[in-house]
Every structure is written in structure tokens, then in C-alpha cells.
Design an enzyme around this catalytic site. Structure first.
Site, PDB file in Angstrom:
ATOM      1  N   HIS A  39       0.935  -1.225  -0.044  1.00 37.98           N
ATOM      2  CA  HIS A  39      -0.051  -0.016  -0.039  1.00 37.98           C
ATOM      3  C   HIS A  39       0.884   1.325  -0.082  1.00 37.98           C
ATOM      4  O   HIS A  39       1.076   1.810   0.920  1.00 37.98           O
ATOM      5  CB  HIS A  39      -0.933   0.108   1.263  1.00 37.98           C
ATOM      6  N   ASP A  96      -8.335   2.513  -3.321  1.00 35.41           N
ATOM      7  CA  ASP A  96      -8.103   3.009  -2.433  1.00 35.41           C
ATOM      8  C   ASP A  96      -8.013   4.619  -2.189  1.00 35.41           C
ATOM      9  O   ASP A  96      -7.634   5.341  -3.273  1.00 35.41           O
ATOM     10  CB  ASP A  96      -6.692   2.524  -1.734  1.00 35.41           C
ATOM     11  N   HIS A  99       2.313  14.245   0.775  1.00 37.69           N
ATOM     12  CA  HIS A  99       1.396  15.705   0.245  1.00 37.69           C
ATOM     13  C   HIS A  99       2.323  16.748   0.353  1.00 37.69           C
ATOM     14  O   HIS A  99       3.284  16.922   1.036  1.00 37.69           O
ATOM     15  CB  HIS A  99       0.299  15.741   1.264  1.00 37.69           C
ATOM     16  N   HIS A 156      -5.370  -1.320   5.703  1.00 33.19           N
ATOM     17  CA  HIS A 156      -5.293  -0.642   6.939  1.00 33.19           C
ATOM     18  C   HIS A 156      -6.664  -0.714   7.574  1.00 33.19           C
ATOM     19  O   HIS A 156      -7.137   0.251   8.117  1.00 33.19           O
ATOM     20  CB  HIS A 156      -5.018   0.994   6.566  1.00 33.19           C
ATOM     21  N   ASN A 185      -6.366   8.849   6.929  1.00 37.58           N
ATOM     22  CA  ASN A 185      -7.447   7.998   6.907  1.00 37.58           C
ATOM     23  C   ASN A 185      -7.367   6.586   6.643  1.00 37.58           C
ATOM     24  O   ASN A 185      -6.548   6.592   5.619  1.00 37.58           O
ATOM     25  CB  ASN A 185      -8.405   8.599   5.607  1.00 37.58           C
ATOM     26  N   HIS A 230     -10.715  -0.464   0.892  1.00 37.26           N
ATOM     27  CA  HIS A 230     -10.734   0.827   1.762  1.00 37.26           C
ATOM     28  C   HIS A 230     -11.891   0.724   2.472  1.00 37.26           C
ATOM     29  O   HIS A 230     -12.863   1.386   1.925  1.00 37.26           O
ATOM     30  CB  HIS A 230     -10.217   2.087   1.153  1.00 37.26           C
ATOM     31  N   ASP A 257       1.080   2.428   3.754  1.00 37.51           N
ATOM     32  CA  ASP A 257      -0.018   3.554   3.235  1.00 37.51           C
ATOM     33  C   ASP A 257       0.721   4.952   3.232  1.00 37.51           C
ATOM     34  O   ASP A 257       0.234   5.996   3.525  1.00 37.51           O
ATOM     35  CB  ASP A 257      -1.266   3.815   4.231  1.00 37.51           C
ATOM     36  N   HIS A 282       1.556   5.085  -1.669  1.00 38.08           N
ATOM     37  CA  HIS A 282       1.030   6.204  -2.850  1.00 38.08           C
ATOM     38  C   HIS A 282       2.136   6.801  -3.151  1.00 38.08           C
ATOM     39  O   HIS A 282       2.769   7.487  -2.534  1.00 38.08           O
ATOM     40  CB  HIS A 282       0.102   7.298  -2.209  1.00 38.08           C
ATOM     41  N   LEU A 283       2.413   6.821  -4.761  1.00 38.29           N
ATOM     42  CA  LEU A 283       3.601   7.413  -5.282  1.00 38.29           C
ATOM     43  C   LEU A 283       3.463   8.575  -6.000  1.00 38.29           C
ATOM     44  O   LEU A 283       4.528   9.280  -6.537  1.00 38.29           O
ATOM     45  CB  LEU A 283       4.296   6.326  -6.195  1.00 38.29           C
TER      46      LEU A 283
HETATM   47 ZN    ZN Z   1      -7.049   3.849   2.168  1.00 36.21          ZN
END
Ligand code: ZN
Length: 430
Positions: A57, A151, A309, A232, A278, A178, A305, A59-60
Site C-alpha cells: 500500500h 483506495d 503531500h 489499513h 484516513n 478501503h 499507506d 501512494h507514489l
Molecule cells: Zn485507504
């Protein structure tokens, strides 16, 4: 160039051995091994050797938000964290909902060359929750997508979820959900629902919004004979449902994040958006339940996760700031500190939760296997005695939304090895 001799490493934290990697593959595990000329040597006396970590999990942010992270910077952060494979979530812009988009993520990962970047495909077109994305085409593409997730959003429509499970069953895929019922926890919900959310005046996110979706998906997995993965899980109630589903023989797996294993909702009292995530940070009773479930195997895997940002998305009033926190570089230290030092897990079981189980869930056969001749040379050396204090400025990530800044941990990644090649080396960690 990918010939490597590691000497004196404690395999899974146990007996000291030498490991010889030739041409990217483990050639021999033994004692007193010799390296061919030109091979790199690592003296690993006192270090633990584990299969490289696998993150289900991540995020790229590329394509679309290269100001927050690129596949190259995210891969560098992953390598620094001991990972040799990461699954890149589909909520990019454009969304990874076609074979072409998935192949592009795969190719960008190969260009970076630091970690195997395996794209996750969206379940629904544009993550809109209505029409199924090209699941079979993504699977048949060069990217061989087998994990699908919207997700960031829950696949809320039970009919859509049922059809997605039926589709992926045909090729052994899995839907990673999710779990957040939007009727019970809407998009503004950002604080665990309870006394604290009332006192802080923040929209509440009740545990039942998670557990009710896990229960529904478990029933759908049973009905379709397919496989579901719970992203998650964050509450004791959610854990209870996962435990029940497994006891029924339902094909369901679950992951927990490092932040839900250590951080609690109390951090929200200062309204610092760094701690907005989240699902939200929960009370300490939930943290205890998650640790116990990870220890007894009810929760199969740790997943970060990792959610970078840009400053201008995070530096807002708490309710308006973006959800998410960094996690790749600190995952091992947090899990080691919370689970191994407390005696809840040994190093071999940590490897099961951070390498073997996630690799199995994602169908990544080159990762997470036994450290033996014939296996791919995807490995991580860890220093369980090293202490480190996290410095957000030193992160390989492009973003700085780092909840771990200033915290000290015992246990550090020493060297990460992808097919016999060193991709990160933090020898100054001790
Ligand atoms: Zn998620």
C-alpha cells in the site's frame, strides 16, 4: 555487477551465515564462502538478514502530482526503508484504470531501478465506484496487475463489489478494500468518533463504518468464492470481524499500518494536520487490539499507506488539510520497536508480516521467499541495536508530512539489496 557476498549475517535473526548472490540470484548459503573476483562484499557481523520488505500500500503520486512524489523519489524512500517491492496505488491522475496506465507505472518503476514497482489497478473507472475498470486487460498487460483497489475511496456499491470479486477470481486476483462506509463516515470525517471528536469539534469517523464494510465484503468473498484484502484495518471492531471471517474459512487477508500500531488519537488535540490520516488515529485500546492481531496472525501484513503531500495541501486548518502521512522509511523501525522489542514478535515473524505475507497476497514470487539457493537476491540487512532519531529533512521523499519527525527508535535498516545490487545503504545509522 550484481555479484555479492554477505558474510556473517544472522538469517532471520538466527544463525550467522554467509550468503553469496551471483547474477542477482542467491547461489549459496553457508559458512566460509568465497566471492568471485569483482564481487561486492558486505561484512554483516551482528546484522540480521531478511527477505526484502514488500509494501502492499504505497501512494507514489506519479502521474499527476509530481510535486508531492515521483515514482523515482518514492522508490528511493522505499529502498531506504528496506523495501524491494511496493504496490503503487491507483489513485493517481490519471487513475490507473487501464492496461496502458498500469504499464506506464511499471516502466517508470523499472527506470528508477531501486525497487520493483507493481501497479495496483483501480476497481472502477476513475475510482467513481460505478463501472468496473478494465480488470482483465490490466491483468493480461505487461504489468500483470493482480491487486485492485479504489483506495482513498470505498467500493460502496455491493453489486459493483460482487462483480469485481467475480472478475478477479478468474485469474486469482484480489480486491483490496478501503473499508469506510461513506454513509457512516463521509469524506469530511477525520477524527475517531467519540468523546475527543466532540471536544475538538471535528467530524467523527466511527469504528462501525469500517467493521460493517469488512463484514459485508467477507460475506461477498464467501458468496463469490473470491478473495478480498482489507486495507489499513484500524479498529478493534474491525479486527474482530477479520478474526471471525478467517474462522469461517473465508479467503480474506488484512493489513495494518505502522502508524496505527503506535500513534493514537491523542495527537489530534493540537490540531496538527501532520496527524490527519484516513482511517484516523484511534484510541489506545484499538492500538492494543491491532498489535495483538498482528502478533497472532489475524492481521497478515504490515503496509505503510505512505501518502506524501505537498506543503500547500497539508498546511491548512485540520478539517481542510489532505489525509495521509509518510511511512516507507520508518516502517521497519516502528514495527521493530513496537512489536519485536516488546517481545510480541520475533524477527522471523516480522519478516513473515513485512515480506512473505504481503508478497503472497500480491502474487510477487520473486519477493518474500526463503533465503536459499535459487531465490532472487532481494534482501535487507537490519541493525536491531542501532538507535535513530527521525529527521524529516533527511527523507528521500519529496514531501515532508512526516509524523515521525523527532521520534527515536531502536532498529534500523542497514542495507537494501535488489537482485544482488545495493539500492540503499545507511551505514551511518548506528
Ligand atoms: Zn485507504
Amino acid at each position: 555487477m550484481s555479484d555479492l557476498l554477505i558474510t556473517g549475517a544472522r538469517l532471520l535473526g538466527g544463525e550467522a551465515k554467509d550468503v553469496l548472490v551471483l547474477g542477482g540470484t542467491i547461489a549459496e548459503v553457508g559458512s566460509g564462502l568465497d566471492a568471485p573476483e569483482g564481487a561486492q562484499r558486505i561484512d554483516a557481523d551482528g546484522l540480521g538478514l531478511l527477505p526484502g520488505f514488500v509494501d502492499l500500500h504505497t501512494h507514489l503520486r506519479e502521474p499527476g502530482r509530481e510535486d508531492a512524489e515521483t515514482i523515482a523519489t518514492g522508490a528511493a524512500a522505499a529502498a531506504a526503508g528496506g523495501f524491494t517491492a511496493v504496490l503503487a496505488m491507483a489513485n493517481t491522475s490519471p487513475v490507473t484504470d487501464t492496461a496502458e496506465a498500469a504499464e506506464r507505472v511499471l516502466d517508470l518503476g523499472r527506470e528508477a531501478g531501486l525497487v520493483d514497482v507493481q501497479p495496483v489497478g483501480a476497481v472502477t473507472k476513475g475510482l467513481a465506484g460505478e463501472e468496473l475498470a478494465e480488470l482483465a486487460l490490466m491483468h493480461r498487460s505487461r504489468a500483470r496487475v493482480s491487486v485492485f483497489s479504489d483506495d482513498g475511496r470505498c467500493v460502496h456499491d455491493a453489486r459493483v463489489m460482487r462483480r469485481a470479486l467475480e472478475y478477479v477470481r478468474a485469474f486469482g486476483g484480489v480486491v483490496s478494500q478501503h473499508s469506510q462506509d461513506p454513509d457512516l463516515a463521509g469524506s469530511s470525517a477525520c477524527c475517531h468518533e467519540g468523546e475527543l471528536s466532540g471536544r475538538l469539534g471535528l467530524p467523527g469517523w466511527p469504528a462501525v463504518a469500517e467493521s460493517s464494510i469488512i463484514a459485508r465484503d467477507a460475506q461477498l468473498a464467501r458468496h463469490t468464492g473470491s478473495r478480498v484484502h482489507v486495507a489499513h484495518v484500524s479498529t478493534a471492531e474491525g479486527v474482530e470481524v477479520v478474526r471471525w471471517a478467517k474462522a469461517q474459512g473465508i479467503d480474506l487477508t488484512a493489513e495494518v499500518t505502522p502508524h496505527h500500531l503506535l500513534l493514537t488519537q491523542d495527537l489530534l488535540s493540537g490540531y496538527d494536520p501532520t496527524f490527519k490520516v484516513n482511517p484516523p488515529l484511534r484510541p489506545s485500546e484499538d492500538v492494543e487490539a491491532l498489535r495483538a492481531a498482528l502478533a497472532d496472525g489475524t492481521i497478515d501484513a504490515v503496509a505503510t499507506d505512505h501518502a506524501p503531500h505537498a506543503r500547500h495541501d497539508k498546511e491548512h486548518a485540520f478539517v481542510d488539510a489532505a489525509f495521509g502521512m509518510l511511512g516507507l522509511e520508518t516502517a521497519f523501525a516502528v514495527v521493530h520497536d513496537t512489536m519485536v522489542r516488546s517481545g510480541a514478535l520475533d524477527l522471523a515473524t516480522l519478516a513473515e508480516r513485512m515480506s512473505a505475507a504481503p508478497a503472497r497476497i500480491a502474487g510477487l514470487t520473486e519477493h518474500g521467499g526463503a533465503i536459499e539457493a535459487g531465490a532472487a537476491g532481494n534482501l535487507v540487512l537490519v541493525d536491531t541495536a542501532a538507535s535513530q532519531t527521525v529527521d524529516a529533512a533527511a527523507s528521500k521523499s519529496l514531501s515532508r508530512n512526516n509524523p515521525w519527525h523527532g521520534m527515536s527508535f531502536t532498529g534500523a535498516v542497514h542495507t537494501t539489496i535488489l537482485r544482488g545490487r545495493v539500492t540503499a545503504s545507511l551505514q551511518g545509522a548506528s
